[in-house]
Every structure is written in C-alpha cells, then in structure tokens.
Motif scaffolding. Structure first.
Motif, mmCIF file in Angstrom:
data_model
loop_
_atom_site.group_PDB
_atom_site.id
_atom_site.type_symbol
_atom_site.label_atom_id
_atom_site.label_comp_id
_atom_site.label_asym_id
_atom_site.label_seq_id
_atom_site.Cartn_x
_atom_site.Cartn_y
_atom_site.Cartn_z
ATOM 1 N N UNK A 1 -12.753 -7.210 -5.478
ATOM 2 C CA UNK A 1 -11.785 -7.854 -6.359
ATOM 3 C C UNK A 1 -12.460 -8.986 -7.130
ATOM 4 N N UNK B 1 -13.168 0.594 -5.781
ATOM 5 C CA UNK B 1 -13.055 1.010 -4.387
ATOM 6 C C UNK B 1 -14.374 1.637 -3.992
ATOM 7 N N UNK C 1 -8.192 -5.835 -8.703
ATOM 8 C CA UNK C 1 -9.059 -4.830 -8.102
ATOM 9 C C UNK C 1 -10.061 -4.342 -9.129
ATOM 10 N N UNK D 1 -11.089 -1.982 5.074
ATOM 11 C CA UNK D 1 -9.944 -1.453 5.812
ATOM 12 C C UNK D 1 -10.368 -1.021 7.207
ATOM 13 N N UNK E 1 -7.544 5.615 -2.240
ATOM 14 C CA UNK E 1 -8.013 5.378 -0.880
ATOM 15 C C UNK E 1 -7.211 4.273 -0.217
ATOM 16 N N UNK E 2 -6.026 4.025 -0.730
ATOM 17 C CA UNK E 2 -5.149 3.070 -0.060
ATOM 18 C C UNK E 2 -5.340 1.636 -0.485
ATOM 19 N N UNK E 3 -5.711 1.412 -1.738
ATOM 20 C CA UNK E 3 -5.886 0.027 -2.171
ATOM 21 C C UNK E 3 -4.530 -0.670 -2.260
ATOM 22 N N UNK F 1 -13.990 2.527 3.811
ATOM 23 C CA UNK F 1 -13.547 2.095 2.489
ATOM 24 C C UNK F 1 -13.575 0.577 2.392
ATOM 25 N N UNK G 1 -6.074 -4.310 6.146
ATOM 26 C CA UNK G 1 -7.157 -4.651 5.224
ATOM 27 C C UNK G 1 -7.485 -6.127 5.381
ATOM 28 N N UNK H 1 -13.188 -2.664 -0.691
ATOM 29 C CA UNK H 1 -12.665 -2.937 -2.015
ATOM 30 C C UNK H 1 -13.292 -4.207 -2.584
ATOM 31 N N UNK I 1 -16.684 3.660 -1.329
ATOM 32 C CA UNK I 1 -16.612 4.622 -0.237
ATOM 33 C C UNK I 1 -17.994 4.886 0.319
ATOM 34 N N UNK J 1 0.875 -1.163 0.000
ATOM 35 C CA UNK J 1 0.000 0.000 0.000
ATOM 36 C C UNK J 1 0.913 1.213 0.000
#
Lengths: 113, 117
Positions: free
Chosen positions: B36, B49, B46, B97, A98-100, B32, B106, B34, B51, A91
């Motif tokens: 995948x 993302x 990925x 996260x 956003x920090x993926x 947040x 995460x 994610x 939010x 990271x």
C-alpha cells in the motif's frame, strides 16, 4: 461497487466520555470486516475481525459489533492513549482477487484529559 | 509483538536511484502479501498484490516497471522503487495474510517512509 464509509471523519471526546464509530459497507459476499488502529507515522495495528451479522468482539475498552450493513466500534470510558485513527476494512468475494481489503477513510479520534 | 516486519522504516535516496523495501512475515507463512501507499491524512491505497512464486497483480494506475515486486519466499516480499523521483516520496506499507488458524487475518508492517531528494 464495493464500498466502505466511515463516520464521523473526526471525533473529539473528553476522557471517560463513551462513544461509537460507524462503518457502513456494501460488498459482494462479505468474508470479513476488519478494524485497525493507526497511530501517526505507523502501520495499522490489527484490532478485530468480524465475520457474520450479530457477532461481537471486545478488547479492553473497545467493542466491535456487526450487522448486515454496518459495524460499530464502541469505545467505553476512553483514555488519551486511545487517540488514533481507526480504520475499517472489508474483504469480499471479488472475482479473481486474492482477498485484498477495501478500506474506509478512517475516523480520527482525539481524547482529551 | 509485531508479526510483520518492514525494513527500512525510513530511507532517503537521491532522485534517479532505486530503493528496496522488505516485508517479512515473522511467525507465519504468507502466500499473499499486499503493498500500500499512504499520503498524509489519506487512507491506504492498494498498489499491488504479491503472490509467492508468481507475478504480482498491480492495481490500475500503478506502474509495474517502476514499482517492482518480488515475492521470493513464503515469508518475504520486496518492493523496489526504480528511478525514484520526489513525487514517489510517501509512506509505503505492506501487509500479509495469515492462514485459517487466525481466520485469514491480515497483519500490517510498521511502514516505510521514503523521501526522494
């Protein structure tokens, strides 16, 4: 370009035969390097986070270390139940992110009894 | 125990229908999350993302109208695959996260196998 390279792609060990997995990375501003274990058909299971060069963390037979360019996952006296794919991810300070995580392709570890 | 729960773990749907996958953070609030996608013997790719309270950010090449993402609360994000086709069959994994208390670790869900027939 931010990148993560894991080696070897596959590793076969005999039970009790210690070894190390490598994760080389290039990233703009490392915020964290993560190690995960993934069993077939399952989501990744969190193992460790390392934040700065010189840091080490241990959990049972696993020990993760970090330098400015790479991380190692040391496996001491592995058992068959340690067989899995081990994923490394970083990271970084990506602009606007956003920090993926950026993942390597993983090392598939097989431990034979 | 699991800190991120994903449901369903397996789903089979007919071509042309839509299917929703839920991702929940169980004991922390995740601003947040994610999403995948993982093909056999490949690493995680990925998709987007998510939010809380705002639109998702999609990776290049991912169709936002096909993969609808909603992050309605701090503990729930959903992925809806619309008008699914057989090529959408895959393993979908979410992650969330956690906050500074765990170093922004995460955590991943168990994944959802989607088969479109």
């Amino acid at each position: 370009e931010d990148q993560v390279t894991q080696s070897p792609e596959a590793l076969r060990l005999q039970e009790g035969e210690s070894s190390s997995l490598n994760c080389s990375y290039t990233v703009s501003g490392l915020r964290g390097l993560f190690w995960y274990r993934q069993d077939p058909g399952k989501g990744p299971e969190f193992l460790f986070t390392l934040y700065s060069a010189g840091e080490e963390k241990e959990k049972e037979r696993l020990k993760a270390t970090l330098t400015k360019k790479e991380s190692f996952l040391h496996i001491t006296a592995p058992k068959p139940e340690d067989s899995a794919t081990y994923l490394c991810a970083v990271q970084g300070d990506y602009g606007g992110s956003q920090g993926n995580l950026i993942f390597g392709k993983g090392t598939k570890l097989s431990v034979k009894p | 125990g699991a800190v991120v729960s994903q449901h369903p773990s397996r789903v089979i749907c007919k071509s042309g229908t839509s299917v929703k996958i839920e991702c929940r953070s169980l004991d922390f609030q995740a601003t947040t999350m994610f999403w995948y996608r993982q093909f056999p013997k490949q690493s995680l790719m990925l998709m987007a993302t998510s939010n809380e309270g705002s639109k998702a950010t999609y990776e290049q090449g991912v169709e936002k109208d096909k993969f609808l993402i909603n992050h309605a609360s701090l503990t729930l994000s959903t992925l809806t695959v619309t008008s699914a086709h057989p090529e959408d069959s895959s393993f979908y994994i979410c992650s969330a996260r956690d906050g500074p208390r765990t170093g922004n670790t995460i955590y991943f869900g168990e994944g959802s196998w989607l088969t479109v027939v």
